[in-house]
Write a protein that holds these residues in place. Structure first.
Motif, PDB file in Angstrom:
ATOM      1  N   ILE A 149       5.607   8.897   7.195  1.00 32.45           N
ATOM      2  CA  ILE A 149       4.182   9.211   7.226  1.00 32.45           C
ATOM      3  C   ILE A 149       3.585   9.239   5.826  1.00 32.45           C
ATOM      4  O   ILE A 149       2.405   8.971   5.656  1.00 32.45           O
ATOM      5  CB  ILE A 149       3.878  10.513   7.988  1.00 32.45           C
ATOM      6  CG1 ILE A 149       4.535  11.730   7.330  1.00 32.45           C
ATOM      7  CG2 ILE A 149       4.259  10.389   9.449  1.00 32.45           C
ATOM      8  CD1 ILE A 149       4.072  13.070   7.884  1.00 32.45           C
ATOM      9  N   THR A 150       4.399   9.529   4.816  1.00 33.24           N
ATOM     10  CA  THR A 150       3.870   9.555   3.446  1.00 33.24           C
ATOM     11  C   THR A 150       3.468   8.171   2.955  1.00 33.24           C
ATOM     12  O   THR A 150       2.668   8.057   2.031  1.00 33.24           O
ATOM     13  CB  THR A 150       4.893  10.170   2.465  1.00 33.24           C
ATOM     14  OG1 THR A 150       6.115   9.430   2.541  1.00 33.24           O
ATOM     15  CG2 THR A 150       5.148  11.635   2.786  1.00 33.24           C
ATOM     16  N   ASP A 151       3.993   7.124   3.592  1.00 30.59           N
ATOM     17  CA  ASP A 151       3.623   5.759   3.201  1.00 30.59           C
ATOM     18  C   ASP A 151       2.145   5.471   3.431  1.00 30.59           C
ATOM     19  O   ASP A 151       1.599   4.540   2.859  1.00 30.59           O
ATOM     20  CB  ASP A 151       4.460   4.724   3.972  1.00 30.59           C
ATOM     21  CG  ASP A 151       5.897   4.664   3.493  1.00 30.59           C
ATOM     22  OD1 ASP A 151       6.189   5.205   2.403  1.00 30.59           O
ATOM     23  OD2 ASP A 151       6.737   4.078   4.208  1.00 30.59           O
ATOM     24  N   ILE A 152       1.484   6.282   4.241  1.00 30.00           N
ATOM     25  CA  ILE A 152       0.063   6.055   4.500  1.00 30.00           C
ATOM     26  C   ILE A 152      -0.764   6.256   3.229  1.00 30.00           C
ATOM     27  O   ILE A 152      -1.859   5.727   3.105  1.00 30.00           O
ATOM     28  CB  ILE A 152      -0.453   6.934   5.664  1.00 30.00           C
ATOM     29  CG1 ILE A 152      -1.746   6.347   6.233  1.00 30.00           C
ATOM     30  CG2 ILE A 152      -0.620   8.373   5.237  1.00 30.00           C
ATOM     31  CD1 ILE A 152      -2.182   6.953   7.554  1.00 30.00           C
ATOM     32  N   THR A 153      -0.198   6.958   2.241  1.00 30.56           N
ATOM     33  CA  THR A 153      -0.908   7.142   0.967  1.00 30.56           C
ATOM     34  C   THR A 153      -0.962   5.847   0.157  1.00 30.56           C
ATOM     35  O   THR A 153      -1.684   5.773  -0.832  1.00 30.56           O
ATOM     36  CB  THR A 153      -0.264   8.261   0.122  1.00 30.56           C
ATOM     37  OG1 THR A 153       1.097   7.932  -0.146  1.00 30.56           O
ATOM     38  CG2 THR A 153      -0.346   9.610   0.828  1.00 30.56           C
ATOM     39  N   LYS A 154      -0.219   4.834   0.580  1.00 31.28           N
ATOM     40  CA  LYS A 154      -0.279   3.521  -0.077  1.00 31.28           C
ATOM     41  C   LYS A 154      -1.527   2.743   0.337  1.00 31.28           C
ATOM     42  O   LYS A 154      -1.863   1.750  -0.282  1.00 31.28           O
ATOM     43  CB  LYS A 154       0.978   2.703   0.256  1.00 31.28           C
ATOM     44  CG  LYS A 154       2.260   3.316  -0.280  1.00 31.28           C
ATOM     45  CD  LYS A 154       3.474   2.516   0.164  1.00 31.28           C
ATOM     46  CE  LYS A 154       4.761   3.160  -0.326  1.00 31.28           C
ATOM     47  NZ  LYS A 154       5.947   2.433   0.162  1.00 31.28           N
ATOM     48  N   VAL A 155      -2.195   3.219   1.391  1.00 33.67           N
ATOM     49  CA  VAL A 155      -3.432   2.592   1.859  1.00 33.67           C
ATOM     50  C   VAL A 155      -4.553   3.006   0.911  1.00 33.67           C
ATOM     51  O   VAL A 155      -4.691   4.184   0.582  1.00 33.67           O
ATOM     52  CB  VAL A 155      -3.755   3.022   3.309  1.00 33.67           C
ATOM     53  CG1 VAL A 155      -5.107   2.496   3.754  1.00 33.67           C
ATOM     54  CG2 VAL A 155      -2.644   2.576   4.249  1.00 33.67           C
ATOM     55  N   GLU A 156      -5.353   2.031   0.479  1.00 31.56           N
ATOM     56  CA  GLU A 156      -6.433   2.288  -0.459  1.00 31.56           C
ATOM     57  C   GLU A 156      -7.371   3.382   0.071  1.00 31.56           C
ATOM     58  O   GLU A 156      -7.857   3.314   1.196  1.00 31.56           O
ATOM     59  CB  GLU A 156      -7.240   1.011  -0.695  1.00 31.56           C
ATOM     60  CG  GLU A 156      -8.367   1.193  -1.682  1.00 31.56           C
ATOM     61  CD  GLU A 156      -9.234  -0.051  -1.820  1.00 31.56           C
ATOM     62  OE1 GLU A 156     -10.323   0.082  -2.390  1.00 31.56           O
ATOM     63  OE2 GLU A 156      -8.830  -1.133  -1.360  1.00 31.56           O
ATOM     64  N   THR A 174      -3.653  12.184  -1.645  1.00 25.36           N
ATOM     65  CA  THR A 174      -2.948  13.401  -1.271  1.00 25.36           C
ATOM     66  C   THR A 174      -3.802  14.313  -0.398  1.00 25.36           C
ATOM     67  O   THR A 174      -3.327  14.838   0.609  1.00 25.36           O
ATOM     68  CB  THR A 174      -2.506  14.164  -2.539  1.00 25.36           C
ATOM     69  OG1 THR A 174      -1.734  13.281  -3.345  1.00 25.36           O
ATOM     70  CG2 THR A 174      -1.679  15.370  -2.191  1.00 25.36           C
ATOM     71  N   LYS A 175      -5.053  14.491  -0.759  1.00 24.47           N
ATOM     72  CA  LYS A 175      -5.925  15.407  -0.017  1.00 24.47           C
ATOM     73  C   LYS A 175      -6.145  14.935   1.428  1.00 24.47           C
ATOM     74  O   LYS A 175      -6.026  15.715   2.371  1.00 24.47           O
ATOM     75  CB  LYS A 175      -7.266  15.536  -0.735  1.00 24.47           C
ATOM     76  CG  LYS A 175      -8.120  16.661  -0.258  1.00 24.47           C
ATOM     77  CD  LYS A 175      -9.319  16.832  -1.178  1.00 24.47           C
ATOM     78  CE  LYS A 175     -10.110  18.060  -0.821  1.00 24.47           C
ATOM     79  NZ  LYS A 175     -11.218  18.296  -1.732  1.00 24.47           N
ATOM     80  N   ARG A 176      -6.439  13.646   1.594  1.00 25.29           N
ATOM     81  CA  ARG A 176      -6.660  13.112   2.944  1.00 25.29           C
ATOM     82  C   ARG A 176      -5.348  13.134   3.735  1.00 25.29           C
ATOM     83  O   ARG A 176      -5.330  13.441   4.921  1.00 25.29           O
ATOM     84  CB  ARG A 176      -7.222  11.696   2.862  1.00 25.29           C
ATOM     85  CG  ARG A 176      -7.830  11.215   4.164  1.00 25.29           C
ATOM     86  CD  ARG A 176      -8.550   9.893   4.017  1.00 25.29           C
ATOM     87  NE  ARG A 176      -9.496   9.853   2.920  1.00 25.29           N
ATOM     88  CZ  ARG A 176     -10.791  10.148   3.018  1.00 25.29           C
ATOM     89  NH1 ARG A 176     -11.281  10.500   4.174  1.00 25.29           N
ATOM     90  NH2 ARG A 176     -11.583  10.072   1.975  1.00 25.29           N
ATOM     91  N   PHE A 177      -4.231  12.812   3.052  1.00 29.12           N
ATOM     92  CA  PHE A 177      -2.931  12.845   3.720  1.00 29.12           C
ATOM     93  C   PHE A 177      -2.614  14.250   4.219  1.00 29.12           C
ATOM     94  O   PHE A 177      -2.168  14.432   5.351  1.00 29.12           O
ATOM     95  CB  PHE A 177      -1.816  12.359   2.785  1.00 29.12           C
ATOM     96  CG  PHE A 177      -0.440  12.589   3.336  1.00 29.12           C
ATOM     97  CD1 PHE A 177       0.030  11.838   4.410  1.00 29.12           C
ATOM     98  CD2 PHE A 177       0.392  13.568   2.808  1.00 29.12           C
ATOM     99  CE1 PHE A 177       1.296  12.053   4.938  1.00 29.12           C
ATOM    100  CE2 PHE A 177       1.656  13.782   3.320  1.00 29.12           C
ATOM    101  CZ  PHE A 177       2.102  13.026   4.385  1.00 29.12           C
TER     102      PHE A 177
END
Length: 125
Positions: free
Chosen positions: A98-105, A109-112
């Motif tokens: 699920i942390t890979d979603i932070t690779k999306v432009e 961290t805050k939105r994740f």
């Protein structure tokens, strides 16, 4: 009221039967867990059919399979971010964690942190 060994046995059998029925209802025919779908509460009351586009586990949105509308049910994820998630996984393959979603432009961290408890990749929980 007198409690007899037969009444204790009967109650135990009923409790065991209820437990086993609950386990059976939570499994499909091949023994794996039943996949369910997350429906936004506003459309859940209005809709009579459930779209089959976004399997989830434990009530979480599967970011590897969810469609645009399902992704938009996540806090802070509108149409633009939902499309970016879909575009990212189409270009790079499925998210491994699920942390890979932070690779999306635009998903930092805050939105994740706002969505991390509501998403899954469909892997082991």
């Amino acid at each position: 009221m007198k409690i007899t060994p037969a009444s204790v046995l009967a109650c135990s059998c009923v409790i065991l039967a209820i437990f086993l029925i609950g386990i059976f209802l939570g499994r499909n025919l091949n023994g794996s867990g039943i996949e369910t779908e997350l429906i936004p509460s506003s459309t859940a009351q209005e809709s009579t059919s459930i779209p089959a586009s976004a399997p989830v586990h434990s009530g979480k949105v599967n970011i590897n399979t969810a469609d645009l509308q399902t992704l938009m049910t996540l806090e802070g994820i509108g149409e633009t971010y939902a499309q970016r998630i879909i575009d990212y996984r189409n270009a790079n393959g499925p998210f491994e964690s699920i942390t890979d979603i932070t690779k999306v432009e635009g998903i930092g961290t805050k939105r994740f942190e706002a969505i991390m408890n509501d998403i899954t990749t469909g892997g082991p929980l």
